[in-house]
Design an enzyme around this catalytic site. Structure first.
Site, short mmCIF file in Angstrom:
data_model
loop_
_atom_site.label_atom_id
_atom_site.label_comp_id
_atom_site.label_asym_id
_atom_site.label_seq_id
_atom_site.Cartn_x
_atom_site.Cartn_y
_atom_site.Cartn_z
N LEU A 38 0.89 -1.21 0.07
CA LEU A 38 0.07 0.08 -0.19
C LEU A 38 0.84 1.12 -0.01
O LEU A 38 1.76 1.37 0.78
CB LEU A 38 -0.83 0.10 1.24
CG LEU A 38 -2.52 -0.54 1.19
CD1 LEU A 38 -2.93 -0.19 2.41
CD2 LEU A 38 -3.15 0.08 0.08
N ASP A 39 0.58 2.12 -0.91
CA ASP A 39 1.18 3.45 -0.95
C ASP A 39 1.22 4.09 0.55
O ASP A 39 0.24 4.16 1.27
CB ASP A 39 0.56 4.45 -1.98
CG ASP A 39 1.01 3.84 -3.49
OD1 ASP A 39 1.90 3.07 -3.45
OD2 ASP A 39 0.21 4.04 -4.10
N PRO A 40 2.14 5.13 1.07
CA PRO A 40 2.03 5.65 2.04
C PRO A 40 0.76 6.64 2.34
O PRO A 40 0.35 6.57 3.47
CB PRO A 40 3.28 6.56 2.31
CG PRO A 40 4.20 5.82 1.10
CD PRO A 40 3.41 5.23 0.37
N ALA A 42 -2.05 5.87 1.17
CA ALA A 42 -3.29 5.07 1.34
C ALA A 42 -3.37 4.50 2.84
O ALA A 42 -2.46 4.35 3.42
CB ALA A 42 -3.18 3.96 0.16
#
Length: 299
Positions: A38-40, A42
């Site tokens: 997961l992107d930071p 998100a």
């Protein structure tokens, strides 16, 4: 023993690696891994594998679900609000009807170009490293599958926002959907918010934040999710004592089953214990259970 899964609800600002490192420290456990980065920016479900369950990550289901907010009239270098703004133009005239007319183009199996700032490797280097160094490179498209898109909300303004529920397969970039939808509408678009609601069989309703996890540990209340709970998509084969013992020694045993050649299955002892993962392979007139991951070996 910490051999199972933690259904983590990742907070904004943490990388997936940060979460693994934090869990490793809290449990004093070396073998910790995660499924589905997961992107930071998100939030939401980040499955964490503990102990021997790290070897099960490759067998988890790949489907994911998200709640995404797309903002129109804006484009950025990263295709979300974290990146430098490339263009900004109010589009108050944009209607929900115009947007929904384009959504069917994103359903099914489609070709998608990942964001320039992503962990995809091109020529042996991560795209985000290439982007940060200023190196220009053509990002190849790849096939992804989007099962459904459902409109949850529409907010009219100078920079309208669309909230979507997205069910998709592995490797789908929601930032790319936001970027490409904006491009199709000639307004520009970027991802304003992302919550992963489901990943690899884990749902957000049953997840724990890092703070909740730490509190459960402090109160001696934490119990890992059983390792086989996330593998319910795999067929089950149950073995009696003697073939189960040989299989746990790493030997192939005959499968009294008609499953297709190559099928990945869960192996259980007749007393109900989960023993590991096998692959069904045809050999002459028999089908054999070939050990792939023996979760409970015989020492």
């Amino acid at each position: 023993m910490n051999n199972g899964f933690l259904n983590l609800n990742k907070s904004v600002g943490f990388t997936s690696h940060d979460c693994v490192a934090k869990v490793r420290r809290l449990l004093n456990l070396k073998r910790v891994g995660h499924a589905g980065t997961l992107d930071p920016a998100a939030t939401g479900v980040l499955p964490i594998a503990l102990g021997r369950a790290t070897r099960l990550l490759q067998y988890l289901p790949q489907d994911k679900a998200y709640h995404a907010t797309i903002r129109f009239g804006l484009t950025t270098a990263t295709d979300d609000l974290e990146g430098n703004v490339l263009s900004s133009q109010p589009v108050p005239w944009l209607t929900l009807e115009a947007v929904t007319a384009k959504l069917p183009l994103f359903e099914g199996k489609i070709q998608q170009v990942p964001p320039n700032y992503s962990a995809i490797q091109v020529q042996g280097k991560r795209l985000y490293d290439l982007a940060r160094s200023g190196e220009s490179i053509e990002v190849p498209s790849r096939s992804v599958e989007i099962y459904s898109l459902e409109v949850l909300d529409w907010r009219s303004s100078e920079f309208p926002e669309l909230e979507l529920a997205i069910d998709c397969g592995s490797g789908t970039y929601i930032r790319s959907i936001a970027r490409d939808l904006g491009a199709m509408l000639a307004t520009g678009g970027t991802l304003a918010k992302l919550i992963r609601t489901d990943s690899s069989g884990f749902t957000i309703g049953d997840s724990l934040t890092l703070d909740e996890f730490a509190l459960q540990l402090q109160d001696d209340l934490f119990l890992p999710i059983a390792p086989d709970v996330a593998l319910s998509h795999l067929p089950i084969i149950t073995l009696p004592e003697e073939p189960a013992k040989r299989w746990r020694w790493g030997q192939k045993v005959v499968a009294n089953d008609t499953l297709a050649d190559g099928t990945i299955v869960r192996i259980y002892h007749e007393d109900g214990r989960f023993l590991g993962i096998a692959q069904v392979l045809k050999a002459d007139t028999n089908r054999l259970l070939v050990p792939q991951m023996v979760f409970e070996p015989i020492s």
